[in-house]
Design a protein around this motif. Structure first.
Motif, mmCIF file in Angstrom:
data_model
loop_
_atom_site.group_PDB
_atom_site.id
_atom_site.type_symbol
_atom_site.label_atom_id
_atom_site.label_comp_id
_atom_site.label_asym_id
_atom_site.label_seq_id
_atom_site.Cartn_x
_atom_site.Cartn_y
_atom_site.Cartn_z
ATOM 1 N N UNK A 260 0.666 -1.060 0.010
ATOM 2 C CA UNK A 260 0.094 0.006 0.148
ATOM 3 C C UNK A 260 0.756 1.410 0.005
ATOM 4 N N UNK A 261 2.291 1.218 0.005
ATOM 5 C CA UNK A 261 3.011 2.450 -0.284
ATOM 6 C C UNK A 261 2.971 3.233 -1.452
ATOM 7 N N UNK A 262 2.310 2.602 -2.522
ATOM 8 C CA UNK A 262 2.140 3.284 -3.668
ATOM 9 C C UNK A 262 1.079 4.174 -3.347
ATOM 10 N N UNK A 263 1.434 5.788 -3.929
ATOM 11 C CA UNK A 263 0.788 6.924 -3.583
ATOM 12 C C UNK A 263 -0.515 6.930 -4.081
ATOM 13 N N UNK A 264 -0.662 6.189 -5.153
ATOM 14 C CA UNK A 264 -2.008 5.994 -5.665
ATOM 15 C C UNK A 264 -3.066 5.259 -4.787
ATOM 16 N N UNK A 265 -2.458 4.270 -4.054
ATOM 17 C CA UNK A 265 -3.379 3.219 -3.322
ATOM 18 C C UNK A 265 -3.988 4.281 -2.052
ATOM 19 N N UNK A 266 -3.516 4.980 -1.651
ATOM 20 C CA UNK A 266 -4.198 5.738 -0.763
ATOM 21 C C UNK A 266 -5.441 6.203 -0.985
ATOM 22 N N UNK A 267 -5.645 6.897 -2.474
ATOM 23 C CA UNK A 267 -6.761 7.178 -2.757
ATOM 24 C C UNK A 267 -7.638 6.144 -3.202
ATOM 25 N N UNK A 268 -7.226 5.181 -4.106
ATOM 26 C CA UNK A 268 -8.137 3.911 -4.925
ATOM 27 C C UNK A 268 -8.430 3.187 -4.017
ATOM 28 N N UNK A 278 -4.144 0.942 10.416
ATOM 29 C CA UNK A 278 -4.547 0.708 11.748
ATOM 30 C C UNK A 278 -3.896 -0.599 12.588
ATOM 31 N N UNK A 279 -4.017 -1.502 11.426
ATOM 32 C CA UNK A 279 -3.396 -2.913 12.123
ATOM 33 C C UNK A 279 -1.862 -2.675 12.357
ATOM 34 N N UNK A 280 -1.164 -1.953 11.339
ATOM 35 C CA UNK A 280 0.215 -1.854 11.533
ATOM 36 C C UNK A 280 0.566 -1.033 12.784
ATOM 37 N N UNK A 281 -0.261 0.135 13.018
ATOM 38 C CA UNK A 281 -0.164 0.886 14.084
ATOM 39 C C UNK A 281 -0.281 0.153 15.413
ATOM 40 N N UNK A 293 10.651 -12.593 14.282
ATOM 41 C CA UNK A 293 10.615 -11.678 13.080
ATOM 42 C C UNK A 293 11.969 -11.258 12.756
ATOM 43 N N UNK A 294 12.391 -11.331 11.977
ATOM 44 C CA UNK A 294 14.025 -10.827 11.351
ATOM 45 C C UNK A 294 14.190 -9.130 11.762
ATOM 46 N N UNK A 295 15.492 -8.892 12.076
ATOM 47 C CA UNK A 295 15.424 -7.338 12.056
ATOM 48 C C UNK A 295 15.193 -6.751 10.859
ATOM 49 N N UNK A 296 15.707 -7.339 9.634
ATOM 50 C CA UNK A 296 15.381 -6.545 8.409
ATOM 51 C C UNK A 296 13.900 -6.381 8.276
ATOM 52 N N UNK A 297 13.052 -7.429 8.570
ATOM 53 C CA UNK A 297 11.586 -7.327 8.486
ATOM 54 C C UNK A 297 11.097 -5.950 9.502
ATOM 55 N N UNK A 298 11.568 -6.121 10.521
ATOM 56 C CA UNK A 298 11.187 -5.261 11.648
ATOM 57 C C UNK A 298 11.637 -3.844 11.084
ATOM 58 N N UNK A 299 12.641 -3.611 10.706
ATOM 59 C CA UNK A 299 13.216 -2.439 10.138
ATOM 60 C C UNK A 299 12.259 -1.981 8.916
ATOM 61 N N UNK A 300 11.983 -2.656 8.172
ATOM 62 C CA UNK A 300 10.942 -2.578 7.039
ATOM 63 C C UNK A 300 9.695 -1.967 7.554
ATOM 64 N N UNK A 301 9.136 -2.576 8.780
ATOM 65 C CA UNK A 301 7.941 -2.198 9.348
ATOM 66 C C UNK A 301 8.170 -1.021 10.009
ATOM 67 N N UNK A 302 9.072 -0.747 10.408
ATOM 68 C CA UNK A 302 9.235 0.680 11.224
ATOM 69 C C UNK A 302 9.323 1.968 10.332
ATOM 70 N N UNK A 303 9.747 1.515 9.205
ATOM 71 C CA UNK A 303 9.749 2.541 7.979
ATOM 72 C C UNK A 303 8.601 2.637 7.259
ATOM 73 N N UNK A 304 7.965 1.633 6.991
ATOM 74 C CA UNK A 304 6.558 1.821 6.576
ATOM 75 C C UNK A 304 5.722 2.401 7.570
ATOM 76 N N UNK A 305 5.890 2.300 9.024
ATOM 77 C CA UNK A 305 4.798 2.916 9.899
ATOM 78 C C UNK A 305 5.199 4.436 9.920
ATOM 79 N N UNK A 307 6.313 6.084 7.436
ATOM 80 C CA UNK A 307 5.773 6.738 6.238
ATOM 81 C C UNK A 307 4.028 6.934 6.246
ATOM 82 N N UNK A 308 3.673 5.752 7.076
ATOM 83 C CA UNK A 308 1.919 6.080 7.047
ATOM 84 C C UNK A 308 1.466 7.048 8.028
ATOM 85 N N UNK A 309 2.166 7.239 9.079
ATOM 86 C CA UNK A 309 1.840 8.123 10.346
ATOM 87 C C UNK A 309 2.845 9.204 10.350
#
Length: 327
Positions: A260-268, A278-281, A293-305, A307-309
């Motif tokens: 859902x990081x694609x900028x068009x997803x937020x609207x579409x 909300x689930x990620x938050x 959960x591996x450190x790289x996956x955790x880091x990805x989740x933090x970066x996505x979070x 970006x989202x919030x």
């Protein structure tokens, strides 16, 4: 009666179907029936299937209205006569001795389920997946535990050979993505013993237009429902795996949030966007604290979070928590 029924759902794969069928017909184990399910394919696949059936009596063809992968597999199960059931996707292909090795393993270890490794086919590159030297024999508990962390096993139905009675009361969920996830833990739970032969025998062809590689759609949210089914079974029969099944669920949320990081997803896909956001938050600290959960996956989740919030103070605390607790 044939020993094995091999079910192949066929839809819009005119370019690949010959390679798939030829690899099955070349099997060193020959006591099988091949059930080709033409799932309303708009190209020449139906005709191709009929031509193969005319030249090999082991082939049965079902022509049906398009209902999706699960519906096609279920149609094959309804007419299957074999003592064992195998599934091959119509854009994939298999090693000439795959079913010989799998049925030998079932008989040698008195197992209702045998599996092999597979190759991910990326152009000219073959990437081994879930393969190793030797064999592994798992009880259901061990196999489910490994599945939750993708340790030499995942939910795919295509690299496995099943005793037919495992499907007596089970069918693939029609109209759902991630159809294998819905039922694989149930099958493994019933099987009692699982044999992994170690060698990679299945070739998973990575298509850019396949379900697993397409961009986000509302149907991708089926993953949340599928993972919930896994969670319910694990909590009921294997409560000691609570942290591992939690990681299984959380990785699904991370995966969806990444799409859902694609900028068009937020609207579409505003509803889906807000749901996954909300689930990620709500689960970000569980993600950081889960040891499976591996450190790289955790880091990805933090970066996505991040970006989202937007709350900067909250994000500072989040990054600090990640740095202090992540393993």
């Amino acid at each position: 009666m044939p020993k094995i029924s091999i079910i192949v759902p066929v839809y819009n794969v005119e370019e690949y179907i010959h390679r798939c069928i030829d690899s099955i017909l070349a099997q060193t184990f020959t006591d099988f029936e091949l059930i080709l399910v033409n799932d309303g394919s708009p190209d020449q696949c139906g005709k191709i299937c009929d031509e193969y059936a005319e030249n090999d009596s082991r082939i049965k063809v079902i022509h049906k209205k398009n209902g999706g992968l699960s519906d096609a597999r279920n149609a094959g199960l309804e007419i299957a006569q074999g003592e064992y059931i195998g599934f091959v996707d119509s854009d994939d292909y298999i090693e000439h001795d795959m079913y010989e090795k799998l049925i030998e393993a079932c008989k040698e270890y008195n197992s209702k389920l045998a599996m092999c490794g597979r190759y991910k086919v990326l152009g000219e590159e073959l990437k081994p997946m879930f393969s190793f030297k030797g064999r592994k024999i798992w009880e259901s508990r061990e196999a489910i535990e490994n599945l939750l962390t993708w340790d030499n096993i995942d939910s795919s139905a295509c690299d496995k050979l099943f005793s037919r009675n495992l499907f007596e009361e089970l069918r693939f969920p029609v109209g759902k993505y991630n159809e294998d996830i819905y039922i694989m833990t149930q099958i493994i739970h019933q099987a009692g013993k699982i044999v992994h032969i170690g060698d990679a025998k299945y070739y998973y062809f990575h298509r850019l237009d396949s379900i697993t590689t397409e961009k986000f759609s509302e149907k991708k949210l089926d993953l949340l429902e599928a993972n919930q089914k896994v969670t319910e079974l694990v909590k009921k029969y294997y409560p000691h795996l609570e942290m591992k099944v939690e990681s299984f669920n959380l990785k699904g949320i991370i995966y969806l949030s990444g799409l859902l990081q694609d900028k068009h997803c937020k609207k579409e896909y505003a509803r889906s966007y807000n749901l996954i956001k909300k689930q990620l938050y709500n689960n970000i600290y569980k993600i950081i604290g889960n040891p499976y959960i591996g450190r790289i996956t955790k880091a990805k989740a933090v970066l996505v979070a991040i970006n989202l919030y937007a709350p900067i103070r909250k994000m500072r605390d989040l990054v600090k928590h990640f740095c202090n607790t992540s393993v």
